[in-house]
Design a protein around this motif. Structure first.
Motif, PDB file in Angstrom:
ATOM      1  N   ILE A   1       0.843  -1.202   0.000  1.00 56.62           N
ATOM      2  CA  ILE A   1       0.000   0.000   0.000  1.00 56.62           C
ATOM      3  C   ILE A   1       0.872   1.243   0.000  1.00 56.62           C
ATOM      4  N   ARG A   2       1.906   1.236   0.814  1.00 57.32           N
ATOM      5  CA  ARG A   2       2.793   2.381   0.867  1.00 57.32           C
ATOM      6  C   ARG A   2       3.375   2.678  -0.518  1.00 57.32           C
ATOM      7  N   ARG A   3       3.734   1.625  -1.238  1.00 59.52           N
ATOM      8  CA  ARG A   3       4.362   1.830  -2.536  1.00 59.52           C
ATOM      9  C   ARG A   3       3.418   2.406  -3.570  1.00 59.52           C
ATOM     10  N   VAL A   4       2.137   2.074  -3.467  1.00 57.07           N
ATOM     11  CA  VAL A   4       1.234   2.504  -4.538  1.00 57.07           C
ATOM     12  C   VAL A   4       0.477   3.792  -4.191  1.00 57.07           C
ATOM     13  N   ILE A   5       0.807   4.396  -3.074  1.00 53.60           N
ATOM     14  CA  ILE A   5       0.094   5.628  -2.713  1.00 53.60           C
ATOM     15  C   ILE A   5       0.164   6.695  -3.821  1.00 53.60           C
ATOM     16  N   PRO A   6       1.334   6.947  -4.401  1.00 56.43           N
ATOM     17  CA  PRO A   6       1.347   7.962  -5.468  1.00 56.43           C
ATOM     18  C   PRO A   6       0.435   7.592  -6.640  1.00 56.43           C
ATOM     19  N   ALA A   7       0.481   6.334  -7.048  1.00 58.45           N
ATOM     20  CA  ALA A   7      -0.375   5.915  -8.164  1.00 58.45           C
ATOM     21  C   ALA A   7      -1.847   6.069  -7.795  1.00 58.45           C
ATOM     22  N   GLN A   8      -2.181   5.726  -6.549  1.00 56.93           N
ATOM     23  CA  GLN A   8      -3.576   5.859  -6.129  1.00 56.93           C
ATOM     24  C   GLN A   8      -3.985   7.324  -6.032  1.00 56.93           C
TER      25      GLN A   8
END
Lengths: 276, 275, 244
Positions: free
Chosen positions: A200-207
């Motif tokens: 989740i931490r990794r995809v925060i920017p994409a989200q």
């Protein structure tokens, strides 16, 4: 480290000069282009009419208050859609990760779901669900366009969000999962406490980018009735035969989307720096 | 200032160009987009009963028939009438238009007059309340108190929105839609109880489109301060306006307009008047 | 007999990685697996921890075949701890959270109940000051010691170490090897895959030389290192020992 107390090192001195130089160049070229636009565009023969049609101060003042309050409808739809999308998106992502054969239908569902809803334009889903399901004969208030329009948004966006979550889950190295399992943790615990928090931490920017897209797409609910800012702008346009209300709506949107876009970009570059 | 000069110059150029197809001295000579042709715009799609079968070339349907009558009055053969499709937005956007005039139940309003030109009205419409039998059975009546309590809808791009607020002032905010089709879909889905349309459109929708559709009542054309009047839309400052007005005046005085109305727009006296 | 491997076979892709490994491990014994990269040391350890399913063979632990297909691996893994070459600490948790996660989830004990034991482990391995630091704030040696503490917190009966010093800077190797010595003194049963030949010779009870998925030669360290019987063992030792 050997900075003399009086000032900067030679390198710092040089870099400061360079920085100043590029600032001056960037500033003057920007000013030149703005000046050119401001001076040249009004020279175009149609400028007066365009100005009257799109940048009409009177219409601006007349439509602004009502557009602002209509924008609250967008904000509300956004506010209740976003958490639902996050929850459903995560559930779909996890369903696609299921390895137990008994749960294969769930996995298949996750796959078909993301394929279908990413393949259909949002506005079509809004129409089909917004008019179609209430058309089955639901009583009020259960046929509300707010409910089914939200369902349409949530279904579509969850598909995208699920794919992003899944890519995040897959980006967490298998050794993390091995390490968790080797301690005797169950696979669901390994997912919940070890893999997911990292994913989740990794995809925060994409989200964040999805959030920005959602902010704009809530306006699609206007197709099935709700009078949000774009619909309200359309009404003004129709009554005043003037496009300025759309410009007002765009400005109101920008006030919200520009900061979130900047934040997303900031998070992405921060993450890129951390990785390198 | 500059653009006015530009337009004047353009107008002069066109005017000094000799008319070819039209009889010399006719009002519209040299003022149309294409010399000798009259280009008329309608909606995409164009709806019954204004244009039959979405085919304006046929002359069938009220607006199609009126268009050909105006054209004839202006000295254009039917063969010299060219049809194009154009939405409301294209009609009000600044810049050159692709039509000489545009007929699609455009209501004449003061605000719109500031941006575009309208001809004299060619039709004055009553507004009617479209609903379903189910809503009537549930107790909806043709009086204001009952109407206020209904859940309303309207086509967002029409003057039905301000008329609805003026005439009915519903208790809850109305839902607004892109076009007639979406309004009827919402009625069918039970998301709205009723919608306000011009009477001919409402009659058509209730009879053909909406299942169990019915008209609860009509607001007569003179009910509101600004009756809903349809005019042909033209570019602001169009040199053709005088010609079109003249043609409509002639048609109206000769009774031709009333005849066209009688043959294409249904009998409306059967709809109860809302008090 | 504590642990008994019986004819373990494992294929990865098309490659036969373990070709019939049998090994008996006694209580408190330290076994050092040596051999070239790709000889199957890591895979063998992962198989014992059931991270990799066996193709064939059996693993007997206290009289039960834990490699029986279909058996729940979770309880077994709680008895057999493993530490990896690349530490594999959870980067989003502090050192203490890394260690507490499994005991809390599995034993359902509270943090307060677990702290005496866990705090003592941190204390014993010189990590008390680093409990609240995140992995990326720790040196490689510290991270690897936290990883060992994490495995020990489950109170395993057997510990597996997979080249746990290979990723470390040379000056940090010593502190990790000290931990292994301490564990041996306490009587922990251990299997190590290692390139530290000096350590294997000085501390190990038995050395096994793996070659192409088989145990080619095994025996007490002095025997394997000083008088290897097999030519391939001699070759291997000559290469690694000359290198220093």
């Amino acid at each position: 480290m050997t900075t003399p107390s009086s000032g900067l090192t030679r390198r710092q001195e040089y870099e400061r000069r360079q920085r100043r130089r590029s600032l001056v160049i960037a500033g003057s070229s920007t000013a030149l282009i703005i000046l050119a636009i401001v001076l040249l565009v009004p020279l175009a023969p149609g400028w007066e009419r365009v100005q009257n049609s799109f940048f009409n101060a009177e219409v601006f003042a007349k439509s602004f208050p009502k557009l602002l309050s209509a924008f609250l409808v967008d904000v509300a739809i956004f506010a209740w859609s976003a958490p639902l999308i996050a929850i459903l998106g995560l559930a779909i992502a996890l369903a696609r990760d299921v390895r137990n054969p008994v749960l294969y239908p769930l996995r298949l569902f996750g796959m078909v779901y993301t394929d279908v809803f990413r393949g259909v334009p949002v506005v079509l889903v809004v129409y089909l669900i917004g008019f179609g399901i209430p058309g089955l004969g639901l009583p009020r208030p259960w046929n509300s366009p707010y409910i089914w329009g939200t369902v349409a948004l949530v279904l579509t966006y969850s598909a995208y969000v699920a794919e992003i979550f899944r890519s995040g889950i897959e980006s967490v190295h298998a050794s993390q999962r091995s390490a968790a399992l080797s301690l005797g943790l169950s696979s669901s615990d390994s997912m919940r406490f070890v893999v997911l928090p990292q994913a989740i931490r990794r995809v925060i920017p994409a989200q964040m980018n999805m959030l920005i897209a959602l902010q704009k797409d809530v306006a699609l609910l206007s197709f099935i009735g709700p009078v949000e800012i774009f619909r309200q702008a359309g009404v003004f346009k129709s009554l005043l035969a003037n496009f300025t209300p759309y410009v007002v709506a765009a400005l109101i949107f920008l006030v919200i989307t520009v900061p979130t876009t900047r934040l997303a970009d900031h998070l992405i570059s921060k993450q890129n720096r951390a990785r390198s | 200032m500059r653009s006015t000069q530009f337009l004047t110059a353009l107008g002069l150029t066109i005017c000094t160009f000799p008319g070819i197809a039209l009889a010399d001295g006719h009002c519209a000579a040299g003022k149309t987009l294409e010399d000798g042709k009259l280009t008329i715009a309608t909606g995409n799609p164009a709806y019954f009963p204004w244009v039959m079968d979405d085919a304006p070339e046929s002359g069938q349907g009220f607006e199609s028939a009126v268009a050909y009558a105006i054209a004839a009055e202006m000295g254009f053969e039917a063969d010299n009438v060219v049809w194009v499709r154009s939405g409301f937005d294209e009609s009000i956007q600044p810049g050159a238009k692709n039509f000489d005039f545009n007929m699609q139940q455009f209501s004449i309003t003061e605000d719109r007059e500031k941006v575009v030109d309208f001809s004299m009205p060619y039709y004055s419409s009553a507004m009617a309340v479209l609903t379903t039998q189910g809503v009537v059975d549930a107790g909806a009546e043709a009086n204001l108190a009952s109407l206020k309590s209904l859940k309303w809808g309207a086509d967002a791009n029409t003057t039905a929105v301000p008329l609805l607020m003026n005439l009915v002032a519903p208790d809850s905010d109305p839902l607004l839609y892109n076009d007639n089709t979406d309004v009827t879909a919402a009625i069918q889905a039970g998301q709205i109880d009723a919608a306000l349309f011009d009477l001919p459109t409402a009659l058509y929708l209730s009879a053909v489109v909406v299942e169990n559709g019915t008209l609860l009542g009509q607001f007569p054309a003179d009910r509101s301060e600004n009756p809903d009047q349809f005019g042909a839309l033209m570019e602001e400052g169009s040199p053709l306006k005088a010609c079109v007005d003249e043609a409509i005046t002639v048609l109206s005085e000769s009774g031709a307009l009333q005849q066209i109305e009688a043959s294409w727009l249904s009998e409306t006296t059967g709809v109860p008047v809302i008090k | 007999m504590k642990l008994r491997l019986d004819q373990i076979k494992k294929t990865l892709g098309n490659r036969l990685v373990l070709d019939g490994i049998s090994l008996d491990v006694s209580q408190g014994e330290m076994i050092c697996l040596i051999g070239a990269s790709g000889s199957g040391k890591s895979t063998l350890l992962r198989c014992i921890n059931l991270l990799e399913p066996l193709d064939d063979g059996a693993i007997w632990l206290d009289g039960h075949d834990i490699a029986t297909p279909g058996l729940d691996p979770q309880p077994v893994r709680q008895k057999i701890g493993i530490v990896f070459q690349s530490y594999n600490l959870f980067p989003h948790m502090t050192a203490l959270e890394n260690v507490l996660l499994a005991p809390r989830r599995i034993t359902k004990k509270s943090r307060a109940d677990l702290m005496p034991h866990v705090g003592e482990l941190f204390e014993r391995f010189g990590l008390s000051q680093h409990m609240d630091q995140y992995p990326d704030q720790l040196s490689g040696g510290q991270q690897q010691r936290v990883a060992i503490v994490r495995a020990l917190a489950m109170k395993p009966e057997i510990m597996l170490f997979d080249e746990i010093t290979s990723a470390l800077d040379p000056e940090l190797v010593g502190e990790v090897l000290e931990v292994l010595k301490a564990l041996k003194r306490e009587g922990m049963t251990m299997i190590l895959a290692t390139h530290e030949m000096t350590f294997a010779r000085d501390v190990g009870n038995r050395v096994c030389f793996l070659d192409r998925g088989r145990i080619l030669e095994q025996g007490p360290p002095e025997q394997v290192f000083n008088t290897p019987k097999e030519p391939r063992t001699r070759d291997f030792l000559a290469r690694v020992l000359n290198r220093g």
